[in-house]
Design a protein around this motif. Sequence first.
Motif, PDB file in Angstrom:
ATOM      1  N   ASP A 453       0.822  -1.213   0.000  1.00  0.00           N
ATOM      2  CA  ASP A 453       0.000   0.000   0.000  1.00  0.00           C
ATOM      3  C   ASP A 453       0.854   1.261   0.000  1.00  0.00           C
ATOM      4  OD1 ASP A 453      -2.320  -1.499   0.059  1.00  0.00           O
ATOM      5  OD2 ASP A 453      -2.393  -1.563   2.249  1.00  0.00           O
ATOM      6  N   ASN A 454       2.161   1.088   0.180  1.00  0.00           N
ATOM      7  CA  ASN A 454       3.052   2.245   0.255  1.00  0.00           C
ATOM      8  C   ASN A 454       3.925   2.373  -0.993  1.00  0.00           C
ATOM      9  OD1 ASN A 454       4.122   4.512   1.390  1.00  0.00           O
ATOM     10  ND2 ASN A 454       5.318   3.469   2.953  1.00  0.00           N
ATOM     11  N   ASP A 455       3.569   1.648  -2.043  1.00  0.00           N
ATOM     12  CA  ASP A 455       4.298   1.744  -3.302  1.00  0.00           C
ATOM     13  C   ASP A 455       4.113   3.160  -3.851  1.00  0.00           C
ATOM     14  OD1 ASP A 455       5.121   1.736  -5.951  1.00  0.00           O
ATOM     15  OD2 ASP A 455       4.433  -0.311  -6.321  1.00  0.00           O
ATOM     16  N   PRO A 456       5.192   3.940  -3.999  1.00  0.00           N
ATOM     17  CA  PRO A 456       5.036   5.331  -4.437  1.00  0.00           C
ATOM     18  C   PRO A 456       4.418   5.470  -5.818  1.00  0.00           C
ATOM     19  CG  PRO A 456       7.342   4.658  -4.520  1.00  0.00           C
ATOM     20  CD  PRO A 456       6.603   3.572  -3.812  1.00  0.00           C
ATOM     21  N   TYR A 457       4.508   4.422  -6.626  1.00  0.00           N
ATOM     22  CA  TYR A 457       3.975   4.500  -7.987  1.00  0.00           C
ATOM     23  C   TYR A 457       2.490   4.145  -8.044  1.00  0.00           C
ATOM     24  CZ  TYR A 457       8.843   4.924  -9.318  1.00  0.00           C
ATOM     25  OH  TYR A 457      10.134   5.359  -9.441  1.00  0.00           O
ATOM     26  N   ASN A 458       1.943   3.624  -6.953  1.00  0.00           N
ATOM     27  CA  ASN A 458       0.517   3.299  -6.898  1.00  0.00           C
ATOM     28  C   ASN A 458      -0.308   4.389  -6.228  1.00  0.00           C
ATOM     29  OD1 ASN A 458       0.777   0.846  -8.198  1.00  0.00           O
ATOM     30  ND2 ASN A 458       1.037  -0.316  -6.306  1.00  0.00           N
ATOM     31  N   LEU A 459       0.364   5.297  -5.515  1.00  0.00           N
ATOM     32  CA  LEU A 459      -0.347   6.347  -4.777  1.00  0.00           C
ATOM     33  C   LEU A 459      -0.574   7.535  -5.719  1.00  0.00           C
ATOM     34  CD1 LEU A 459       1.790   6.138  -1.511  1.00  0.00           C
ATOM     35  CD2 LEU A 459      -0.464   5.131  -1.905  1.00  0.00           C
ATOM     36  N   ASP A 460      -1.824   7.777  -6.076  1.00  0.00           N
ATOM     37  CA  ASP A 460      -2.096   8.823  -7.066  1.00  0.00           C
ATOM     38  C   ASP A 460      -2.456  10.161  -6.433  1.00  0.00           C
ATOM     39  OD1 ASP A 460      -4.561   8.042  -6.125  1.00  0.00           O
ATOM     40  OD2 ASP A 460      -5.552   8.086  -8.068  1.00  0.00           O
TER      41      ASP A 460
END
Length: 632
Positions: A453-460
């Motif tokens: 949930d902390n993947d920087p590329y998944n956080l929009d």
Amino acid sequence: MDEADLVVIGTGFNGLVMVKTYLDINPKAKVIALESAHSVGGVWSEERMYPGLRTNNMKGSFEYSDYPMDEKTFGVEAGKFMPGPSVHKYLRSYAEEFDIHRRIRFGAWVRTVERKSSDAWLVHYSQTHVHSVNGAGRAKDDTAGHQSQKQILTKKLVISTGLTSEPFIPHIPGSDTFNAPLFHAKYLLDNFGDTSSSLPASSKPVIYGSAKSAYDAAYAYASHGISVDWIIRQSGHGPIWMAPIYVTPLKKRIDHLVGIRFLTWFSPCVWGAYDGFGSVRRFFHNTTVGRWIVDRFWEILAGDVIALIGFDKHPETQKLKPWLPAFWIASGLSILNYPEDFYEYVRNGTVKVHVADIDHLSEKKVHLSNGTTLEADTLVCSTGWKHRPSIKFLPEGTDRSLGLPHTTAEKAELDPLIQKADTYILENYPRLQNQPAKNKNYKPPASSTMSDDNDPYNLDQPFRLYRFMVPPAYINDRSIGYTGMLLSIHTCLCAQAQALWLTAYFGGALSPRALSAPDPNATNNTSVSATTKPASSSFPEDSFDQETITWQTALHSQFGRWRYPAGHGKRFPDMAFDAIPYIDMLLRDLGLQWRRKVKQGGWGKWWREVFWPYGPGDYVGLVDEWRIAKNM
């Protein structure tokens, strides 16, 4: 269970000055600092002192205003970059000098933070047992691997973990069969080998990524005589901008250039009008002639950097030439702080650059998308960071209200306020409408775990914090804040200003009516109002107007997406020429003089204000000034 008036999580530059400033104003307060490492410093902790680590700043521009880094004590010469160990020594000395060190609990990993009431936060952490502290300030484990669970109930909470604490390593097929060290650049010291005898543990290192830490890792090995294969993703954003310390035809220090008020006007900035020169900014960014001048400035700056380095003079160095214009990056512009010519290692083949993706790994081999296979006994990943704190916040689902990066339920979902902010930014800063061309092959790296949930590329959604510090939903609680959730070459100056701002805010001394908020309907933010809410507001005198706070937060946090698309702007505040106006904004909120050089008086004060670089010396005595202003 312990109780405290204030808990600060993290003891880097931001956390240490937060503790000090709060105690300066509240000397009887019980303050506890929690640090996951066994030494102070954050990025500059003893555990992260990999070979050759230096600051991007020269002596005199990377220190607290009230604690100069003198040459004799810390071994840093004027006109030189500061070695990592000297910075760590400086921060440890600062913690000891101002009685902070004894308030720090080392080896303390914060697991959860739970809001119990409007003025109470329960912090749960695990701590490695320690029985002593050695001469270097590092805690010694009592029982290896044994941890105790502890809790603190605190009235105020500041999260100062920064943006470079938790490494991000993407998923690489075949990692489980590589059968050799594979680690993030954060852990280069632990894996490098015996630096004292110049014997690196690796003889065939491969470096993956294009960040400054990739440059550092390549130099660490190459300067020890080890050949390096360096992979830069063909599907990424390309190499970062690297500059000599002295740039432009006038040969000015680049860490000084970004602090010259005159030059800050050449960078569009939605909070720029806080410097009091809104009409000048309007000329540069809202007229055809002004924008032409701005474009020429950036062409000269970028052209000078490219010419000085000579990217195009050799086919191998050409591979390290940035793909995107310098105008669109901020902290991604780094400085060549090595004692010798880094690019000579590239030209002579010691560092071999490969522009390709990693297809997969096999036993001690790295297979590239272009068919090349590299022999490797180490893979160093300079692949960025998980910018969101790894702390779990309770109750579940409060991440968004706490202003943390998150993913919207629908990718197409857009808050009407964000749409309004986008429209406002593009109308008032037309230059930003012409965004840079994207890499047609770009694709984000895959997360190492499907459920990260902390993947920087998944956080929009980026950090949404008022003044980049306070969650709007909790603005009237005056109980939680963040410091250091931004990147800037002016680390210390921003840290000091944020610490004083939060201290005033927590204590109720930062009046909502004292905030100098730009009128959102004024062209280019040149009109500055003295209040955060309409005169007819029915809110109590000591309450912040939620609507105004939320709007300013949306406007400021959304600006980075348009200003620095080639940097980190869409994730968090990424600043270059924007930092001095940001500090202006905080000082105006506090009712302090933001034009520091004018305040110093004397002949030529306006010349100095506009054309001399700002640095730590300009902000000496801020806390005392604020005390006097508040009759404390």
